[in-house]
Design a protein around this motif. Structure first.
Motif, PDB file in Angstrom:
ATOM      1  N   LEU A   1      62.269   7.621 -26.949  1.00 20.77           N
ATOM      2  CA  LEU A   1      61.826   8.950 -26.524  1.00 20.77           C
ATOM      3  C   LEU A   1      60.583   8.859 -25.651  1.00 20.77           C
ATOM      4  N   ALA A   2      59.679   7.976 -26.020  1.00 18.79           N
ATOM      5  CA  ALA A   2      58.459   7.813 -25.220  1.00 18.79           C
ATOM      6  C   ALA A   2      58.793   7.314 -23.817  1.00 18.79           C
ATOM      7  N   LYS A   3      59.763   6.407 -23.715  1.00 15.64           N
ATOM      8  CA  LYS A   3      60.167   5.893 -22.399  1.00 15.64           C
ATOM      9  C   LYS A   3      60.786   6.994 -21.547  1.00 15.64           C
ATOM     10  N   LEU A   4      61.669   7.788 -22.164  1.00 15.46           N
ATOM     11  CA  LEU A   4      62.290   8.888 -21.423  1.00 15.46           C
ATOM     12  C   LEU A   4      61.228   9.847 -20.882  1.00 15.46           C
ATOM     13  N   ASN A   5      60.312  10.230 -21.754  1.00 17.19           N
ATOM     14  CA  ASN A   5      59.304  11.208 -21.355  1.00 17.19           C
ATOM     15  C   ASN A   5      58.327  10.639 -20.331  1.00 17.19           C
ATOM     16  N   ALA A   6      58.058   9.336 -20.421  1.00 20.21           N
ATOM     17  CA  ALA A   6      57.167   8.712 -19.441  1.00 20.21           C
ATOM     18  C   ALA A   6      57.798   8.730 -18.052  1.00 20.21           C
ATOM     19  N   ILE A   7      59.102   8.430 -17.986  1.00 24.44           N
ATOM     20  CA  ILE A   7      59.790   8.454 -16.693  1.00 24.44           C
ATOM     21  C   ILE A   7      59.782   9.862 -16.112  1.00 24.44           C
ATOM     22  N   MET A   8      60.104  10.847 -16.949  1.00 26.94           N
ATOM     23  CA  MET A   8      60.114  12.221 -16.454  1.00 26.94           C
ATOM     24  C   MET A   8      58.715  12.675 -16.060  1.00 26.94           C
ATOM     25  N   GLY A   9      57.712  12.253 -16.830  1.00 26.41           N
ATOM     26  CA  GLY A   9      56.334  12.594 -16.474  1.00 26.41           C
ATOM     27  C   GLY A   9      55.920  11.991 -15.148  1.00 26.41           C
ATOM     28  N   ASP A  10      56.307  10.755 -14.901  1.00 31.41           N
ATOM     29  CA  ASP A  10      55.971  10.095 -13.638  1.00 31.41           C
ATOM     30  C   ASP A  10      56.577  10.821 -12.440  1.00 31.41           C
ATOM     31  N   HIS A  11      57.693  11.488 -12.658  1.00 30.90           N
ATOM     32  CA  HIS A  11      58.365  12.211 -11.567  1.00 30.90           C
ATOM     33  C   HIS A  11      58.025  13.700 -11.568  1.00 30.90           C
ATOM     34  N   GLY A  12      57.094  14.102 -12.400  1.00 29.84           N
ATOM     35  CA  GLY A  12      56.668  15.494 -12.418  1.00 29.84           C
ATOM     36  C   GLY A  12      57.670  16.449 -13.029  1.00 29.84           C
ATOM     37  N   VAL A  13      58.540  15.948 -13.900  1.00 31.57           N
ATOM     38  CA  VAL A  13      59.522  16.795 -14.553  1.00 31.57           C
ATOM     39  C   VAL A  13      58.869  17.486 -15.749  1.00 31.57           C
ATOM     40  N   ASN A  14      58.922  18.803 -15.771  1.00 25.97           N
ATOM     41  CA  ASN A  14      58.305  19.569 -16.847  1.00 25.97           C
ATOM     42  C   ASN A  14      59.308  19.798 -17.976  1.00 25.97           C
ATOM     43  N   ILE A  15      59.006  19.278 -19.169  1.00 26.71           N
ATOM     44  CA  ILE A  15      59.880  19.422 -20.330  1.00 26.71           C
ATOM     45  C   ILE A  15      59.553  20.732 -21.033  1.00 26.71           C
ATOM     46  N   GLU A  16      60.583  21.563 -21.229  1.00 28.54           N
ATOM     47  CA  GLU A  16      60.376  22.851 -21.900  1.00 28.54           C
ATOM     48  C   GLU A  16      60.687  22.778 -23.391  1.00 28.54           C
ATOM     49  N   THR A  17      61.823  22.209 -23.754  1.00 27.71           N
ATOM     50  CA  THR A  17      62.135  21.963 -25.159  1.00 27.71           C
ATOM     51  C   THR A  17      62.856  20.628 -25.257  1.00 27.71           C
ATOM     52  N   GLN A  18      62.807  20.043 -26.469  1.00 23.41           N
ATOM     53  CA  GLN A  18      63.426  18.732 -26.646  1.00 23.41           C
ATOM     54  C   GLN A  18      63.829  18.549 -28.101  1.00 23.41           C
ATOM     55  N   SER A  19      65.053  17.998 -28.312  1.00 21.54           N
ATOM     56  CA  SER A  19      65.547  17.728 -29.662  1.00 21.54           C
ATOM     57  C   SER A  19      66.054  16.301 -29.730  1.00 21.54           C
ATOM     58  N   LEU A  20      65.696  15.591 -30.799  1.00 20.71           N
ATOM     59  CA  LEU A  20      66.126  14.218 -31.013  1.00 20.71           C
ATOM     60  C   LEU A  20      66.754  14.094 -32.393  1.00 20.71           C
ATOM     61  N   ALA A  21      67.880  13.393 -32.459  1.00 16.69           N
ATOM     62  CA  ALA A  21      68.499  13.075 -33.748  1.00 16.69           C
ATOM     63  C   ALA A  21      69.074  11.670 -33.657  1.00 16.69           C
ATOM     64  N   THR A  22      69.118  10.979 -34.789  1.00 20.29           N
ATOM     65  CA  THR A  22      69.693   9.642 -34.827  1.00 20.29           C
ATOM     66  C   THR A  22      70.744   9.573 -35.925  1.00 20.29           C
ATOM     67  N   ARG A  23      71.654   8.643 -35.765  1.00 19.37           N
ATOM     68  CA  ARG A  23      72.716   8.428 -36.754  1.00 19.37           C
ATOM     69  C   ARG A  23      73.150   6.987 -36.667  1.00 19.37           C
ATOM     70  N   GLY A  24      72.720   6.198 -37.618  1.00 18.60           N
ATOM     71  CA  GLY A  24      73.055   4.790 -37.588  1.00 18.60           C
ATOM     72  C   GLY A  24      72.443   4.104 -36.383  1.00 18.60           C
ATOM     73  N   GLU A  25      73.266   3.495 -35.560  1.00 18.67           N
ATOM     74  CA  GLU A  25      72.776   2.735 -34.421  1.00 18.67           C
ATOM     75  C   GLU A  25      72.633   3.573 -33.154  1.00 18.67           C
ATOM     76  N   ILE A  26      72.932   4.872 -33.248  1.00 12.88           N
ATOM     77  CA  ILE A  26      72.932   5.726 -32.062  1.00 12.88           C
ATOM     78  C   ILE A  26      71.875   6.827 -32.200  1.00 12.88           C
ATOM     79  N   GLY A  27      71.200   7.104 -31.093  1.00 13.83           N
ATOM     80  CA  GLY A  27      70.294   8.236 -31.010  1.00 13.83           C
ATOM     81  C   GLY A  27      70.758   9.182 -29.919  1.00 13.83           C
ATOM     82  N   TYR A  28      70.324  10.440 -30.015  1.00 19.01           N
ATOM     83  CA  TYR A  28      70.746  11.444 -29.045  1.00 19.01           C
ATOM     84  C   TYR A  28      69.581  12.396 -28.789  1.00 19.01           C
ATOM     85  N   VAL A  29      69.252  12.571 -27.520  1.00 22.36           N
ATOM     86  CA  VAL A  29      68.153  13.445 -27.126  1.00 22.36           C
ATOM     87  C   VAL A  29      68.686  14.506 -26.166  1.00 22.36           C
ATOM     88  N   VAL A  30      68.394  15.758 -26.464  1.00 22.20           N
ATOM     89  CA  VAL A  30      68.698  16.856 -25.555  1.00 22.20           C
ATOM     90  C   VAL A  30      67.377  17.424 -25.062  1.00 22.20           C
TER      91      VAL A  30
END
Length: 417
Positions: free
Chosen positions: A360-389
């Motif tokens: 999640l930190a990597k995703l947000n760092a990339i978006m921050g570097d490009h000036g992408v403004n995050i309004e809402t964010q949800s993260l969930a994990t299940r076993g070996e997989i994670g999912y971020v909206v």
């Protein structure tokens, strides 16, 4: 609008909702197809199952695939279908789908765990009464011109003991309705399930088999249930008891069942599922259970009522649409669950990744570097997989998508708007 971003190759193909392709197999109810067409998707349908080779060819360019119980989604099929983002099982079971492989490839799987419960339960009740009264035999005799008016071997179900193996959605509802008919109900389940009404839990399957006048099997298709019910289990059943299998064909040794019916140890049986089933309407059906008296054979129709199939068609289609257009994974069989809201003013990134620290930190760092403004964010994990909206104010460009897709943890990335 959604941007399809496989991890390789990149850049991604941009797909409008009107370009989303759907393939529905095995005569799925028309309500499912109509629902998806109403959302602007391109929908093709077939009234039969497809073998692996046929499916590999048919699924090219398909984003959403709908099946029932006879089409198998193997890893080979998944490897050949880069555009596929979700599979809908328009039924309860998902053992026909290679779930580990779909998860590894970020392909969401949805099913209908509750929609046909009542239909299966009603069939079970009808068959128990039919077997107890030997109605199938009497009807066959009547059609053959034989008048056999006799009470011999015909019994009421009131006061009998029903043993339910598998106390899930179907088994537990069967328990309630059977008790209302006057049955004493006992059950066995490998999981710790709450007994409903006056039902009694058995500590072992052997305890259930020795006590039950009727045994009804309601287990899932996990590999451990293959051969669950064979010679040993049938030998433990009470003499002249009844047996039903409306769950999975692989669970029962039909050779042993035939032997115990022919010997008279089991007085009657009803079977709706078989180890090998025809793939299409009209194909020949072979089974060693054919021709036995007081044995009811049905062609896997436990959930095949118009009401159930209509409900299933609508339910699974709505889950496929929610995932494809909005990124929602509510009630997914294999993906982390995220409930999403729809907001036409926002754009959305849906990112499936390997469940590792710091993604999640990597995703947000990339978006921050490009000036992408995050309004809402949800993260969930299940076993070996994670999912971020991630909801953002404006659509991001291909440079941002490329950088996100190239993260070593990325499995699948889509931009939705």
């Amino acid at each position: 609008m959604m941007t399809m971003t496989p991890t390789t190759p990149f850049p991604a193909e941009r797909v409008q909702d009107s370009d989303v392709r759907v393939l529905l197999l095995e005569n799925i109810h028309t309500d499912g197809a109509n629902f998806l067409r109403g959302k602007g998707y391109q929908v093709d349908t077939l009234d039969r199952a497809l073998a692996e080779g046929e499916l590999i060819e048919a699924v090219q360019g398909v984003h959403l695939l709908g099946i029932r119980s006879t089409t198998y989604i193997t890893e080979k099929v998944l490897n050949a279908s880069d555009d596929l983002i979700a599979v809908g099982a328009f039924c309860i079971g998902t053992n026909q789908i290679d779930l580990p492989a779909t998860t590894r490839q970020g392909v969401a799987v949805f099913n209908a765990p509750y929609s046909n419960t009542r239909s299966v339960v009603e069939l079970a009740i009808a068959e128990i009464i039919s077997l107890a009264r030997r109605l199938h035999e009497k009807s066959t005799d009547m059609h053959a011109g034989i008048w056999n008016k006799s009470a011999a071997g015909s019994h009421e179900v009131r006061g009998r003991t029903l043993g339910i193996v598998g106390y899930g959605n179907i088994g537990s509802q069967l328990s309630v309705i059977a008790e209302a008919l006057g049955f004493k109900v006992i059950f066995f389940d490998i999981d710790d399930k709450l007994a409903l009404g006056n039902a009694r839990r058995c500590s072992t399957i052997e305890e259930l088999l020795t006590d039950a006048d009727v045994v009804s099997l309601h287990v899932d298709g996990r590999p451990g249930n293959a051969g669950l019910f064979g010679e040993e289990q049938m030998s433990l059943m009470k003499p002249r008891s009844l047996f039903l299998n409306l769950s999975r064909g692989i669970a029962v040794d039909t050779t042993a069942l035939r032997k115990h019916i022919e010997s008279g140890h089991i007085a009657g049986a009803a079977v709706d599922v078989f180890p090998v089933e025809p793939k299409r309407q009209g194909d020949p059906f072979e089974s060693e259970l054919r021709g036995l008296r007081n044995v009811i054979l049905t062609p896997h129709v436990g959930g095949s009522t118009e009401e159930a199939q209509q409900d299933i068609g609508r339910f699974v289609a709505s889950k496929l649409r929610s995932y494809a257009s909005n990124g929602g994974t509510s009630l997914s069989v294999n993906m982390p669950e995220i409930n999403v809201h729809v907001d036409a003013t926002r754009h959305r990134l849906a990112h499936v990744h390997h469940n590792a620290p710091g993604v999640l930190a990597k995703l947000n760092a990339i978006m921050g570097d490009h000036g992408v403004n995050i309004e809402t964010q949800s993260l969930a994990t299940r076993g070996e997989i994670g999912y971020v909206v991630t909801d953002i104010a404006a659509e991001v460009g291909p440079d941002v998508l490329a950088e996100l897709a190239q993260l070593p943890e990325t499995v699948r990335l889509r931009q939705l708007s």
